[in-house]
Scaffold this motif. Structure first.
Motif, PDB file in Angstrom:
ATOM      1  N   ALA A  65       0.807  -1.217   0.000  1.00 53.46           N
ATOM      2  CA  ALA A  65       0.000   0.000   0.000  1.00 53.46           C
ATOM      3  C   ALA A  65       0.842   1.269   0.000  1.00 53.46           C
ATOM      4  O   ALA A  65       0.653   2.160  -0.827  1.00 53.46           O
ATOM      5  CB  ALA A  65      -0.938  -0.020   1.208  1.00 53.46           C
ATOM      6  N   ALA A  66       1.792   1.370   0.926  1.00 50.38           N
ATOM      7  CA  ALA A  66       2.537   2.616   1.069  1.00 50.38           C
ATOM      8  C   ALA A  66       3.435   2.890  -0.127  1.00 50.38           C
ATOM      9  O   ALA A  66       3.826   4.030  -0.368  1.00 50.38           O
ATOM     10  CB  ALA A  66       3.374   2.570   2.345  1.00 50.38           C
ATOM     11  N   ARG A  67       3.773   1.859  -0.879  1.00 52.46           N
ATOM     12  CA  ARG A  67       4.703   2.030  -1.986  1.00 52.46           C
ATOM     13  C   ARG A  67       4.042   2.586  -3.226  1.00 52.46           C
ATOM     14  O   ARG A  67       4.684   3.260  -4.021  1.00 52.46           O
ATOM     15  CB  ARG A  67       5.373   0.691  -2.308  1.00 52.46           C
ATOM     16  N   PHE A  89     -14.265 -11.325  -2.352  1.00 54.66           N
ATOM     17  CA  PHE A  89     -12.916 -10.801  -2.543  1.00 54.66           C
ATOM     18  C   PHE A  89     -12.370 -10.267  -1.232  1.00 54.66           C
ATOM     19  O   PHE A  89     -13.081  -9.610  -0.461  1.00 54.66           O
ATOM     20  CB  PHE A  89     -12.911  -9.677  -3.588  1.00 54.66           C
ATOM     21  N   VAL A  90     -11.077 -10.562  -0.979  1.00 54.99           N
ATOM     22  CA  VAL A  90     -10.380 -10.082   0.213  1.00 54.99           C
ATOM     23  C   VAL A  90      -9.199  -9.223  -0.233  1.00 54.99           C
ATOM     24  O   VAL A  90      -8.382  -9.657  -1.051  1.00 54.99           O
ATOM     25  CB  VAL A  90      -9.860 -11.247   1.081  1.00 54.99           C
ATOM     26  N   LEU A  91      -9.103  -8.021   0.315  1.00 54.21           N
ATOM     27  CA  LEU A  91      -7.988  -7.121   0.026  1.00 54.21           C
ATOM     28  C   LEU A  91      -6.977  -7.206   1.168  1.00 54.21           C
ATOM     29  O   LEU A  91      -7.293  -6.885   2.311  1.00 54.21           O
ATOM     30  CB  LEU A  91      -8.487  -5.685  -0.100  1.00 54.21           C
ATOM     31  N   GLY A  92      -5.770  -7.656   0.850  1.00 60.54           N
ATOM     32  CA  GLY A  92      -4.705  -7.709   1.842  1.00 60.54           C
ATOM     33  C   GLY A  92      -3.769  -6.528   1.676  1.00 60.54           C
ATOM     34  O   GLY A  92      -3.285  -6.258   0.572  1.00 60.54           O
ATOM     35  N   LEU A  93      -3.504  -5.812   2.761  1.00 57.32           N
ATOM     36  CA  LEU A  93      -2.641  -4.637   2.727  1.00 57.32           C
ATOM     37  C   LEU A  93      -1.356  -4.891   3.500  1.00 57.32           C
ATOM     38  O   LEU A  93      -1.369  -5.497   4.567  1.00 57.32           O
ATOM     39  CB  LEU A  93      -3.342  -3.420   3.354  1.00 57.32           C
ATOM     40  N   GLY A  94      -0.246  -4.377   2.971  1.00 60.84           N
ATOM     41  CA  GLY A  94       1.029  -4.412   3.670  1.00 60.84           C
ATOM     42  C   GLY A  94       1.764  -3.113   3.418  1.00 60.84           C
ATOM     43  O   GLY A  94       1.372  -2.306   2.574  1.00 60.84           O
ATOM     44  N   THR A  95       2.847  -2.890   4.134  1.00 59.03           N
ATOM     45  CA  THR A  95       3.582  -1.647   3.975  1.00 59.03           C
ATOM     46  C   THR A  95       4.274  -1.569   2.620  1.00 59.03           C
ATOM     47  O   THR A  95       4.364  -0.500   2.020  1.00 59.03           O
ATOM     48  CB  THR A  95       4.646  -1.485   5.069  1.00 59.03           C
ATOM     49  N   GLY A  96       4.824  -2.682   2.149  1.00 61.96           N
ATOM     50  CA  GLY A  96       5.599  -2.676   0.920  1.00 61.96           C
ATOM     51  C   GLY A  96       7.085  -2.477   1.134  1.00 61.96           C
ATOM     52  O   GLY A  96       7.860  -2.474   0.184  1.00 61.96           O
ATOM     53  N   GLY A  97       7.506  -2.325   2.387  1.00 63.55           N
ATOM     54  CA  GLY A  97       8.928  -2.141   2.683  1.00 63.55           C
ATOM     55  C   GLY A  97       9.116  -1.776   4.145  1.00 63.55           C
ATOM     56  O   GLY A  97       8.160  -1.708   4.912  1.00 63.55           O
ATOM     57  N   TYR A  98      10.373  -1.538   4.514  1.00 59.98           N
ATOM     58  CA  TYR A  98      10.651  -1.176   5.899  1.00 59.98           C
ATOM     59  C   TYR A  98      11.959  -0.396   5.973  1.00 59.98           C
ATOM     60  O   TYR A  98      12.770  -0.409   5.038  1.00 59.98           O
ATOM     61  CB  TYR A  98      10.728  -2.427   6.788  1.00 59.98           C
TER      62      TYR A  98
END
Length: 345
Positions: A65-67, A89-98
């Motif tokens: 998401a953040a990327r 439908f399921v939407l999975g969110l992650g940061t995209g990095g650290y």
């Protein structure tokens, strides 16, 4: 435990073969279809096609998401898929990095918990038909309006899951998301994660066990055990080894260290620093570490190994890795790990 299957662009299948694999997965009794974001074909389009081809739930694990996304853009995509799939439908969110470098590159503060709290709350609010006013920094690039709404009523359900590794993100998922997405976790780590998710759920007056936990479990099914090990081990080390210049207590490197594999990874990183290639590193990677997070080898023992690795999950996803190109190894892996075989093991 529900059992799904994970298919993605790294399998090298053209779009029509990804669709054919999904149809076969439904025939074999799988209960959901998952794909990661990134690559071609695009994950939202893939889930849309799968929803038309099958009656299975589909999910993206995960969108970085953040990327590359704004909450409004994500909500619009998820709302469209909710309509196309009648709520499957399921939407999975992650940061995209650290790390500080990543957060600087996307123009956001190095406060991942706060940023993802904002993403989850704003996307869920938009999907619920609310007018959402951003409570923090504008998320995503090139930005989005401080206030927005989708303008839809009676939208089918569109659950938002949050990818989480560490205790703070796990607690945030329990508190704010519709589900949590783990990755590369041993059964012991799954149990620890459940405790953290439940602690977060308690903050929101949710009962224990009420926030479902889902995870990819990687498998490489092939009678050529050496080839299966190399393909599987390459993916493990691609996540587990610290990237040069990054701390060894962050991200997946930190996760594998917390699961007891810090000495082994330090030795492999030292070999890498001395010029060892990835195949050479995989050849010396300890079998104990590889077996702790997935399965590689012939079909026979695979269902029992998968059942053990998925203990404690609400949904386990057979994430397929292949040692040979083409659609047939994918179908063979699915046939070896049908939900019926796993549950009977």
């Amino acid at each position: 435990m529900m059992i799904g299957v994970g298919l993605d662009a790294r399998l090298g299948l053209p779009f029509d073969e990804l669709r054919a694999a999904a149809i076969e997965a439904e025939r074999l009794g799988f209960e959901s279809l998952w794909t990661p974001a990134g690559g071609v074909p695009d994950s939202f389009h893939t889930c849309a096609a799968w929803s038309q081809d099958t009656g299975l739930r589909t999910g993206i694990s995960v969108v970085p998401a953040a990327r590359m996304w704004t909450p409004l853009g994500l909500a619009a995509q998820a709302a469209t898929l909710a309509q196309l799939s009648a709520g499957r439908f399921v939407l999975g969110l992650g940061t995209g990095g650290y790390g500080p470098g990543f957060w600087a590159s996307v123009g956001l503060p190095d406060r991942p918990i706060a940023v993802m709290r904002q993403y989850v709350s704003e996307v869920r609010g938009l999907l619920a038909g609310q007018a959402v006013t951003s409570a923090g920094p504008a998320l995503g690039t090139p930005g989005w309006p401080s206030s927005a709404m989708l303008g839809l009523g009676d939208l089918p359900p569109a659950p938002v899951y949050l990818a989480a590794l560490g205790p703070q993100m796990l607690r945030l998922a329990g508190e704010t998301a519709d589900g949590v997405l783990l990755n590369w976790a041993t059964p012991e780590r799954i149990a620890t994660s459940r405790s953290e998710v439940d602690a977060g759920a308690a903050r929101a007056a949710r009962g224990p066990g009420g926030v479902p936990m889902t995870m990819y479990i990687r498998v490489c099914i092939d009678d050529d055990a050496a080839a299966a090990r190399e393909a599987f081990g390459t993916q493990v080390l691609g996540y587990a080894l610290a990237r040069p210049g990054t701390p060894d207590n962050a991200g997946y490197r930190g996760l594998f260290a917390q699961m007891g594999f810090d000495p082994e990874l330090k030795e492999l990183e030292q070999r890498r620093g001395q010029g060892a290639t990835m195949p050479e590193l995989v050849a010396t990677a300890p079998d104990e570490m590889l077996h702790a997070v997935g399965y590689y080898g012939p079909a026979g023992p695979a269902p029992a190994a998968f059942a053990r690795l998925g203990g404690g999950l609400d949904e386990a996803v057979v994430r397929i890795i292949t040692a040979r190109p083409g659609l047939m190894p994918v179908i063979e892996a699915m046939a070896a790990l049908t939900p019926a075989r796993i549950r009977a093991s």
